[in-house]
Motif scaffolding. Structure first.
Motif, mmCIF file in Angstrom:
data_model
loop_
_atom_site.group_PDB
_atom_site.id
_atom_site.type_symbol
_atom_site.label_atom_id
_atom_site.label_comp_id
_atom_site.label_asym_id
_atom_site.label_seq_id
_atom_site.Cartn_x
_atom_site.Cartn_y
_atom_site.Cartn_z
ATOM 1 N N ALA A 18 13.801 -18.192 63.380
ATOM 2 C CA ALA A 18 15.016 -17.353 63.767
ATOM 3 C C ALA A 18 15.065 -16.200 62.541
ATOM 4 O O ALA A 18 15.443 -15.013 62.968
ATOM 5 C CB ALA A 18 16.154 -18.075 63.743
ATOM 6 N N ASP A 24 14.713 -12.317 63.433
ATOM 7 C CA ASP A 24 15.978 -11.479 62.910
ATOM 8 C C ASP A 24 15.598 -10.323 62.006
ATOM 9 O O ASP A 24 16.291 -9.210 62.401
ATOM 10 C CB ASP A 24 17.058 -12.276 62.415
ATOM 11 C CG ASP A 24 18.242 -11.633 62.163
ATOM 12 O OD1 ASP A 24 19.067 -11.077 62.918
ATOM 13 O OD2 ASP A 24 18.801 -11.556 60.702
ATOM 14 N N THR A 55 13.797 -9.319 73.602
ATOM 15 C CA THR A 55 14.483 -9.786 72.575
ATOM 16 C C THR A 55 14.260 -11.408 72.457
ATOM 17 O O THR A 55 14.458 -12.018 73.396
ATOM 18 C CB THR A 55 15.892 -9.465 72.500
ATOM 19 O OG1 THR A 55 16.112 -8.083 72.726
ATOM 20 C CG2 THR A 55 16.787 -9.786 71.414
ATOM 21 N N ASP A 115 14.894 -14.971 70.453
ATOM 22 C CA ASP A 115 15.721 -15.566 69.692
ATOM 23 C C ASP A 115 15.477 -17.322 69.677
ATOM 24 O O ASP A 115 14.817 -17.595 70.658
ATOM 25 C CB ASP A 115 17.400 -15.443 69.920
ATOM 26 C CG ASP A 115 18.197 -15.315 68.546
ATOM 27 O OD1 ASP A 115 17.806 -16.148 67.461
ATOM 28 O OD2 ASP A 115 19.211 -14.839 68.617
ATOM 29 N N THR A 159 12.478 -21.323 72.143
ATOM 30 C CA THR A 159 12.554 -19.786 72.118
ATOM 31 C C THR A 159 13.014 -19.308 73.378
ATOM 32 O O THR A 159 12.445 -19.762 74.397
ATOM 33 C CB THR A 159 11.040 -19.292 71.884
ATOM 34 O OG1 THR A 159 10.125 -20.219 72.636
ATOM 35 C CG2 THR A 159 10.711 -19.586 70.339
ATOM 36 N N TRP A 219 21.815 -9.607 76.409
ATOM 37 C CA TRP A 219 22.364 -9.588 74.960
ATOM 38 C C TRP A 219 22.593 -8.073 74.347
ATOM 39 O O TRP A 219 23.443 -8.119 73.580
ATOM 40 C CB TRP A 219 21.482 -10.120 73.881
ATOM 41 C CG TRP A 219 21.274 -11.735 74.324
ATOM 42 C CD1 TRP A 219 21.852 -12.468 74.964
ATOM 43 C CD2 TRP A 219 20.019 -12.398 73.718
ATOM 44 N NE1 TRP A 219 21.417 -13.785 74.784
ATOM 45 C CE2 TRP A 219 20.252 -13.920 74.386
ATOM 46 C CE3 TRP A 219 18.673 -12.276 73.162
ATOM 47 C CZ2 TRP A 219 19.348 -14.626 74.099
ATOM 48 C CZ3 TRP A 219 17.913 -13.155 72.943
ATOM 49 C CH2 TRP A 219 18.050 -14.365 73.466
#
Length: 357
Positions: A184, A188, A300, A302, A314, A322
């Motif tokens: 993560a 990020d 994207t 996360d 995942t 989002w």
């Protein structure tokens, strides 16, 4: 789409591995590739404990007659979770039935997180990062050097599973599930760099998840092609063989790879998947050198950290619900035959040259 850029003759690669069977095949592929310059190896605990990973990395370099490539010891624990290893999958020492040669190689005096930063600063804008184990070392490296995303030419990750089952839990892939917090943090960090326009689209991580890598199913027939390309006689493996039957190849590299793969075949067979093995990490290594081998989609990504049933999963926001910028290129398509042709045409002659050197 495919992600790529013009490539020089030899691409500098830093590989962060938790060397079990398929990581070993990935390292051999890089060493066999004229367009790769393996400038460093980081070790992290995963398939086996980190000290065994270090031993495997050093032994593989000796097996392949490699120069003194720096090998660093990395994290022996995930960022916050308890350590887990997978000897049932890769064997007690991580390489199945393979035996590595004795040597006098030593580890660097600095850890893998520092090795990442050193390599990136030495080769800014040129270095290719490859992670085929948990992302603990890379997360620690980004903590130390927040500009790391912009220093790498590209990053290739073997991890995750997208619109596809997991191999550790029903939804989570092994590398991610060992250290979800590290994964993560990495996604990020690259997402923040993208938001700040600090990196170009081709610098977003290329993620090879199970949905991609499980298409790369090695069989005894394909493995026999590797021995032929190495110009060595061997006995083709069969599901009918006694467990632990050793390779008859007279080429030392092919013998080690066959002994490692035998254990991997047996594991997959016991899991009900057939007498075969998925080459997750070698595909990621090949993509590191040539992203055009796969098709990808920008999205994207996360990682679920708190779900009772979904920790380590995942998630790709294909629909952009989002409202966040893309932070990865997720692999969605691959031609297994093209990959195996490339693997065999590189590793086979490499093994043959070593036998005659």
């Amino acid at each position: 789409m495919s992600v790529g850029d013009d490539q020089p003759t030899a691409l500098p690669v830093f590989a962060d591995v938790d060397t079990g069977v398929d990581d070993a095949m990935a390292l051999v592929y890089l060493l066999a590739s004229a367009d790769a310059d393996l400038v460093g190896i980081g070790a992290t605990g995963g398939n086996v404990d980190v000290d065994q990973v270090c031993r495997n990395n050093l032994g593989l370099l000796e097996l392949c007659g490699a120069p003194e490539i720096p090998v660093s010891r990395g994290a022996d624990q995930p960022l916050s979770a308890a350590m887990r290893t997978a000897e049932d999958t890769h064997g007690p020492a991580g390489l199945g039935y393979a035996e590595l040669p004795l040597h006098h190689r030593e580890l660097t005096s600095y850890d893998s997180a520092e090795a990442w930063v050193r390599a990136a600063h030495a080769l800014p804008g040129e270095l290719i990062g490859l992670v085929t184990g948990p992302m603990t070392n890379l997360a620690l490296a980004v903590r130390d050097e927040p500009n790391l995303p912009s220093l790498l030419r590209r990053l290739v990750i073997m991890g995750g599973s997208f619109d596809y089952r997991g191999n550790t839990t029903p939804v989570a892939e092994w590398n991610i599930s060992v250290d979800p917090e590290a994964a993560a943090e990495v996604f990020d960090a690259w997402g923040r760099a993208a938001d700040a326009d600090a990196i170009a689209p081709h610098q977003l991580p290329i993620v090879c998840g199970l949905n991609l890598t499980e298409n790369i199913a090695l069989t005894p027939k394909v493995l026999s092609r590797l021995a032929t390309a190495a110009d060595t006689a061997t006995t083709a493996m069969s599901v009918l063989d006694a467990r632990g039957t050793r390779s008859t190849a007279d080429n030392h590299v092919i013998r080690a790879l066959e002994d490692a793969m035998r254990f991997y075949f047996e594991f997959h067979f016991d899991q009900g998947e057939g007498y075969l093995a998925h080459l997750h990490d070698p595909l990621a290594a090949a993509v590191a050198l040539d992203p055009g081998l796969i098709q990808t989609r920008a999205t994207t990504v996360d990682v679920e950290l708190t779900g009772t049933l979904t920790r380590g999963m995942t998630i790709a926001d294909w629909s952009r619900r989002w409202g966040r910028e893309s932070n990865a290129h997720v692999g969605v398509g691959v031609d297994p035959e093209a990959f195996f042709d490339r693997f065999i045409e590189r590793v086979g002659p490499f093994a043959r040259r070593l036998a005659h050197s």
